[in-house]
Scaffold this motif. Sequence first.
Motif, PDB file in Angstrom:
ATOM      1  N   LYS A  85       0.833  -1.197   0.000  1.00  0.00           N
ATOM      2  CA  LYS A  85       0.000   0.000   0.000  1.00  0.00           C
ATOM      3  C   LYS A  85       0.871   1.250   0.000  1.00  0.00           C
ATOM      4  O   LYS A  85       1.936   1.273   0.609  1.00  0.00           O
ATOM      5  N   GLY A  86       0.387   2.290  -0.669  1.00  0.00           N
ATOM      6  CA  GLY A  86       1.081   3.569  -0.668  1.00  0.00           C
ATOM      7  C   GLY A  86       2.493   3.471  -1.213  1.00  0.00           C
ATOM      8  O   GLY A  86       2.797   2.686  -2.124  1.00  0.00           O
ATOM      9  N   VAL A  87       3.395   4.269  -0.627  1.00  0.00           N
ATOM     10  CA  VAL A  87       4.773   4.285  -1.101  1.00  0.00           C
ATOM     11  C   VAL A  87       5.501   2.982  -0.775  1.00  0.00           C
ATOM     12  O   VAL A  87       6.514   2.673  -1.405  1.00  0.00           O
ATOM     13  N   ASP A  88       4.986   2.231   0.188  1.00  0.00           N
ATOM     14  CA  ASP A  88       5.645   0.967   0.536  1.00  0.00           C
ATOM     15  C   ASP A  88       5.517  -0.067  -0.572  1.00  0.00           C
ATOM     16  O   ASP A  88       6.287  -1.027  -0.603  1.00  0.00           O
ATOM     17  N   ARG A  89       4.561   0.108  -1.474  1.00  0.00           N
ATOM     18  CA  ARG A  89       4.438  -0.809  -2.605  1.00  0.00           C
ATOM     19  C   ARG A  89       5.702  -0.752  -3.473  1.00  0.00           C
ATOM     20  O   ARG A  89       6.239  -1.788  -3.887  1.00  0.00           O
ATOM     21  N   ARG A  90       6.181   0.448  -3.726  1.00  0.00           N
ATOM     22  CA  ARG A  90       7.398   0.601  -4.527  1.00  0.00           C
ATOM     23  C   ARG A  90       8.610   0.035  -3.793  1.00  0.00           C
ATOM     24  O   ARG A  90       9.473  -0.613  -4.399  1.00  0.00           O
ATOM     25  N   ARG A  91       8.683   0.240  -2.494  1.00  0.00           N
ATOM     26  CA  ARG A  91       9.813  -0.265  -1.716  1.00  0.00           C
ATOM     27  C   ARG A  91       9.818  -1.798  -1.707  1.00  0.00           C
ATOM     28  O   ARG A  91      10.879  -2.428  -1.791  1.00  0.00           O
ATOM     29  N   THR A  92       8.637  -2.376  -1.616  1.00  0.00           N
ATOM     30  CA  THR A  92       8.538  -3.834  -1.656  1.00  0.00           C
ATOM     31  C   THR A  92       8.918  -4.367  -3.029  1.00  0.00           C
ATOM     32  O   THR A  92       9.614  -5.380  -3.155  1.00  0.00           O
ATOM     33  N   GLU A  93       8.456  -3.670  -4.076  1.00  0.00           N
ATOM     34  CA  GLU A  93       8.769  -4.112  -5.451  1.00  0.00           C
ATOM     35  C   GLU A  93      10.266  -4.097  -5.717  1.00  0.00           C
ATOM     36  O   GLU A  93      10.839  -5.082  -6.216  1.00  0.00           O
ATOM     37  N   THR A  94      10.940  -2.990  -5.382  1.00  0.00           N
ATOM     38  CA  THR A  94      12.366  -2.883  -5.687  1.00  0.00           C
ATOM     39  C   THR A  94      13.192  -3.861  -4.847  1.00  0.00           C
ATOM     40  O   THR A  94      14.156  -4.452  -5.354  1.00  0.00           O
ATOM     41  N   ALA A  95      12.816  -4.041  -3.573  1.00  0.00           N
ATOM     42  CA  ALA A  95      13.543  -5.004  -2.742  1.00  0.00           C
ATOM     43  C   ALA A  95      13.356  -6.423  -3.272  1.00  0.00           C
ATOM     44  O   ALA A  95      14.313  -7.216  -3.345  1.00  0.00           O
TER      45      ALA A  95
END
Length: 598
Positions: free
Chosen positions: A346-356
């Motif tokens: 959710k939110g900006v954490d979606r991008r952080r999860t994707e890149t990790a």
Amino acid sequence: MISNLFKRHSGVLGHGSNNAPADQENGTAIDDASPPPYDVAVAELAEKREKDMTFKEARKADKRLIWYSLGFSGTIIMEGYGLALITYLFSFAVFKRRYGEVVAVTGSEAGTAGDQAGEYDIPYQWRVFLPLVAQFGSLIGILIASPLATRVGYRQAMLYMLALTSAFVFIPFFATSVQMLMVGFLFQGIPWGVFQVISPAYASEVASLQLRPILTTWNNLCWVIGQFLASGITKAFEGGGEGDMTYRIPFAFQWVFSSILIVAVACAPESPYWYLQKGRIEEARRAVNRLVRKSSDQRTTEKLALMRHTIHQEKKQNDALVAATPVKQAGTWSAWFGKFEMACFKGVDRRRTETASMAWLVQATCGSSLIPWAPKLFEAAGLAATDALSINIALPAAGIFGTLASWWLMRKAGRRQIYLWGLLAMGILLAACGSFHYLPSGGGWAAGGTLILYTAVYDLTIGPVCYSVVSELPSIRLRTPTLAIARGCYLIAGVMNHVLTPKMLGQEEGSWNWGARAGFIYAALCAIGALYTYFRIPETAGMSARELDILFQNKVSARKFSSEQAIALTPVDEKARFEIEHVSPRTSMRTITPPPTK
């Protein structure tokens, strides 16, 4: 007893802690109108000092946390050793006679191999399935790692898993059939999965900026050390006789490793971030005091203030999202396992999860799966089994050299640069390895030499840097669940590798018999990984967790991540009524002021 421990340590998944102070750092929303419950100036000064520190100063100031972090990361040795041991034993003569089957081998082939036990081999389905069940066990471990660490803490979770590791070693040690080996590897994989999540999380949380690259990449070195030990031990016992103990003793070495690691982890403090998210401030202070140099009260105060500042900023940035999310009933399976994992998307954490996740997926698909299967590749390329095991020892040795050299390289270049150029270099080497298949003679030795060079480049770049990148990308609040999801993606790719790699390298009927030509496939995957890295994986070197929060919150392009960019941006949009950061040009000290009232 375990359930009582869970109750004693519970409080994060919506239950709250009775010891939580008014600042509600245990995960609930923070009132925007209330001032931060700590000295912001001290926190800002601590962040500035960490950035200005030299490596020598950081090592002197945080000497003790280095040893504690190394102890936690040492658990990765167990996983590296165990997984490598499984595949290395497939070329072990006594092991093949004990668990293998008679195969039809002509006299000329047996003479070429120079192996008197050449008529025995482990069937293809078991060569695939034994490492595979270990990976399935690791997936189970990853599933429970985040909720377990959240409830009982990193330290207790590690001690539980190390104790289970010691117990599960008995199964393969006394195994009388390949089916018993399968059960043993499945259960052993569960603690390995927990180690994969908690080790990099702990290292990233306790390390200062200058030490973070070394302590996070130490995980990769521990993996390589495990492979090196497995390679050396199997080679040492290869000609040790015809008895079962020649292959059981390598299993028994895991009792030695786990005993040492239990002592090391038991002596380490809990992560202060875990205490802070529980609202247990004094316990966090004591943990920080144990991490820094002895009698350094000022360093303790500054480091604790910076940690509280980072958590406070994250909570305020996610306040709107948390408030809009319905709270699930405590005690349900979903509340125990799913709350934090769902927040990762959710939110900006979606991008952080994707890149990790993609960073670890790229690591899994860049050809690194050829390293544990190297003996089979060398045999497929024309080397004898004994020569294949001999040259195989050079691979982890090259890996150790590469990882040690990466510590120097990471001080000279950014994570993103190393990742990108490492993938391009490995793609070239893998393509060269594949081309050696067509040499009229000497192709096996040429492929072996190229794979040694590839291993050195891998452990100089992608191998260690990946641990640093994936440890730094998640937010503090969602670090363990994000790492669990990312590592789960890695293991799923690993499952595919375990199915396809032996099929590529096998020479028996039904295999593809590609040999060194498998390098062409992984060279293409390296090119795809490099393309993704260029557009999506951001630079994280030298940036604090708070600065990374700001950059992700403002959706900065991966190619523009920098500390200067973070200073120039506000933490969040004014609509969310979050704090706005200003920089004083006279003092270069950052002060926090409330947003304007509309």
